[in-house]
Design a protein around this motif. Structure first.
Motif, PDB file in Angstrom:
ATOM      1  N   UNK A  68       0.815  -1.224   0.000  1.00 45.30           N
ATOM      2  CA  UNK A  68       0.000   0.000   0.000  1.00 45.30           C
ATOM      3  C   UNK A  68       0.847   1.272   0.000  1.00 45.30           C
ATOM      4  N   UNK A  69       2.170   1.115   0.019  1.00 40.83           N
ATOM      5  CA  UNK A  69       3.110   2.246   0.047  1.00 40.83           C
ATOM      6  C   UNK A  69       2.995   3.067   1.333  1.00 40.83           C
ATOM      7  N   UNK A  70       2.498   2.439   2.370  1.00 40.90           N
ATOM      8  CA  UNK A  70       2.337   3.135   3.647  1.00 40.90           C
ATOM      9  C   UNK A  70       3.667   3.655   4.178  1.00 40.90           C
ATOM     10  N   UNK A  71       4.718   2.857   4.044  1.00 38.57           N
ATOM     11  CA  UNK A  71       5.995   3.223   4.647  1.00 38.57           C
ATOM     12  C   UNK A  71       6.766   4.278   3.856  1.00 38.57           C
ATOM     13  N   UNK A  72       6.408   4.466   2.603  1.00 31.13           N
ATOM     14  CA  UNK A  72       7.113   5.444   1.777  1.00 31.13           C
ATOM     15  C   UNK A  72       6.912   6.847   2.344  1.00 31.13           C
ATOM     16  N   UNK A  98      -2.509   7.216   8.922  1.00 28.86           N
ATOM     17  CA  UNK A  98      -3.630   6.337   9.302  1.00 28.86           C
ATOM     18  C   UNK A  98      -3.272   4.877   9.060  1.00 28.86           C
ATOM     19  N   UNK A  99      -3.841   4.008   9.867  1.00 32.95           N
ATOM     20  CA  UNK A  99      -3.553   2.580   9.764  1.00 32.95           C
ATOM     21  C   UNK A  99      -4.848   1.776   9.701  1.00 32.95           C
ATOM     22  N   UNK A 100      -4.698   0.512   9.355  1.00 25.24           N
ATOM     23  CA  UNK A 100      -5.815  -0.419   9.415  1.00 25.24           C
ATOM     24  C   UNK A 100      -6.009  -0.885  10.856  1.00 25.24           C
ATOM     25  N   UNK A 130      -1.464  -2.640  25.168  1.00 24.09           N
ATOM     26  CA  UNK A 130      -2.387  -3.681  24.723  1.00 24.09           C
ATOM     27  C   UNK A 130      -1.633  -4.615  23.780  1.00 24.09           C
ATOM     28  N   UNK A 131      -1.471  -5.891  24.127  1.00 26.20           N
ATOM     29  CA  UNK A 131      -0.703  -6.813  23.284  1.00 26.20           C
ATOM     30  C   UNK A 131      -1.231  -6.926  21.856  1.00 26.20           C
ATOM     31  N   UNK A 132      -2.521  -6.637  21.663  1.00 28.70           N
ATOM     32  CA  UNK A 132      -3.133  -6.793  20.339  1.00 28.70           C
ATOM     33  C   UNK A 132      -3.320  -5.453  19.635  1.00 28.70           C
ATOM     34  N   UNK A 133      -2.419  -4.515  19.862  1.00 32.18           N
ATOM     35  CA  UNK A 133      -2.572  -3.164  19.301  1.00 32.18           C
ATOM     36  C   UNK A 133      -1.594  -2.847  18.176  1.00 32.18           C
ATOM     37  N   UNK A 134      -0.736  -3.788  17.783  1.00 30.93           N
ATOM     38  CA  UNK A 134       0.252  -3.513  16.731  1.00 30.93           C
ATOM     39  C   UNK A 134      -0.444  -3.246  15.404  1.00 30.93           C
ATOM     40  N   UNK A 135       0.015  -2.218  14.699  1.00 24.87           N
ATOM     41  CA  UNK A 135      -0.562  -1.923  13.385  1.00 24.87           C
ATOM     42  C   UNK A 135       0.543  -1.834  12.332  1.00 24.87           C
ATOM     43  N   UNK A 136       1.182  -0.674  12.180  1.00 28.90           N
ATOM     44  CA  UNK A 136       2.186  -0.511  11.126  1.00 28.90           C
ATOM     45  C   UNK A 136       3.596  -0.308  11.657  1.00 28.90           C
ATOM     46  N   UNK A 137       3.736   0.251  12.842  1.00 27.70           N
ATOM     47  CA  UNK A 137       5.076   0.567  13.333  1.00 27.70           C
ATOM     48  C   UNK A 137       5.866  -0.691  13.692  1.00 27.70           C
ATOM     49  N   UNK A 138       7.149  -0.635  13.416  1.00 25.97           N
ATOM     50  CA  UNK A 138       8.029  -1.761  13.681  1.00 25.97           C
ATOM     51  C   UNK A 138       9.318  -1.247  14.286  1.00 25.97           C
ATOM     52  N   UNK A 139      10.108  -2.147  14.867  1.00 25.90           N
ATOM     53  CA  UNK A 139      11.428  -1.752  15.353  1.00 25.90           C
ATOM     54  C   UNK A 139      12.450  -2.828  15.027  1.00 25.90           C
ATOM     55  N   UNK A 140      13.696  -2.398  14.908  1.00 26.36           N
ATOM     56  CA  UNK A 140      14.812  -3.293  14.641  1.00 26.36           C
ATOM     57  C   UNK A 140      15.697  -3.323  15.876  1.00 26.36           C
ATOM     58  N   UNK A 141      15.876  -4.503  16.441  1.00 28.01           N
ATOM     59  CA  UNK A 141      16.729  -4.658  17.615  1.00 28.01           C
ATOM     60  C   UNK A 141      18.196  -4.413  17.245  1.00 28.01           C
ATOM     61  N   UNK A 142      18.880  -3.606  18.037  1.00 22.55           N
ATOM     62  CA  UNK A 142      20.301  -3.364  17.782  1.00 22.55           C
ATOM     63  C   UNK A 142      21.177  -4.064  18.814  1.00 22.55           C
TER      64      UNK A 142
END
Length: 231
Positions: A68-72, A98-100, A130-142
């Motif tokens: 959907x090109x959301x991250x662009x 906005x997210x789904x 809330x454990x069930x609240x993930x939508x679009x954001x992500x993280x990379x462990x360093x």
């Protein structure tokens, strides 16, 4: 969703750190023929390998946002050295995209299938309390962040023995453990397979306040120019 609730906060991380007691090894995980996504950022390129056989709903959710090109045009808005870099939710003006509807948490199920953990280079979904609240954001462990891993509940109902925060609990109703928010952790759904040097570059950037965030924002914006499926 307000900005303070939509990001992985220091307070939430501290709470997880205080709660988690079960340490794990940081063994590598790989999957043949796994889909890959390339992030072209203003700091360089990062390639992420995804594991749909371990976290199918999470991977499908992430891939749909990619298509959907959301991250662009989004930025890495939260960078904490020796911990993680987080992005995928805000544009350069710090407007939240906005997210789904959120995706169901499946980190525990992934671990039960022998899936990946929050180790160096692992990619996981950010969420609120809330454990069930993930939508679009992500993280990379360093670094290896075992305290972010979900805790797998031992078999039995009631569970005969469960150790948590240095205490031993006996004959605990299984449902009570399965529903305990502090035991969910964060769902890992992929790992950086190319461009870890770019991740390190982002991690080392000078940070400060930015937009609605009081700290941890790169002073030089790191923009995801494009996110595409490459295999």
């Amino acid at each position: 969703m307000n900005p303070s609730a939509s990001r992985l906060t220091r307070r939430a991380v501290a709470a997880c750190l205080a709660a988690a007691t079960l340490c794990v090894s940081s063994g590598a995980y790989a999957e043949e023929n796994a889909p890959r996504v390339k992030l072209v950022t203003s700091a360089g390129e990062i390639v992420i390998e995804l594991y749909p056989d371990k976290a199918p709903k999470t991977v499908a959710n992430f891939l749909q946002y990619v298509r959907d090109k959301h991250y662009d045009g989004t930025i890495f808005h939260r960078v904490i050295p020796n911990f993680m870099i987080q992005g995928g939710g805000y544009d350069r003006r710090y407007d939240e995209k906005p997210t789904r509807a959120p995706v169901a948490h499946e980190g525990r199920e992934a671990l039960e299938k022998g899936g990946p953990r929050n180790v160096l280079g692992a990619v996981a979904m950010a969420r609120t309390g809330d454990p069930h609240s993930a939508s679009a954001q992500f993280f990379i462990n360093t670094k290896d962040n075992a305290f972010l891993d979900p805790i797998v509940i031992p078999p039995g109902d009631p569970v005969p023995r469960f150790e948590y925060q240095g205490r031993v609990y006996e004959n605990v109703p299984r449902d009570a453990l399965l529903r305990a928010p502090q035991l969910y952790g964060y769902t890992v759904f992929g790992k950086v397979v190319n461009g870890m040097d770019v991740v390190r570059k982002i991690e080392s950037m000078r940070t400060g306040a930015g937009g609605p965030f009081p700290s941890d924002v790169p002073r030089t914006p790191v923009v995801i120019k494009s996110a595409t499926v490459v295999s």
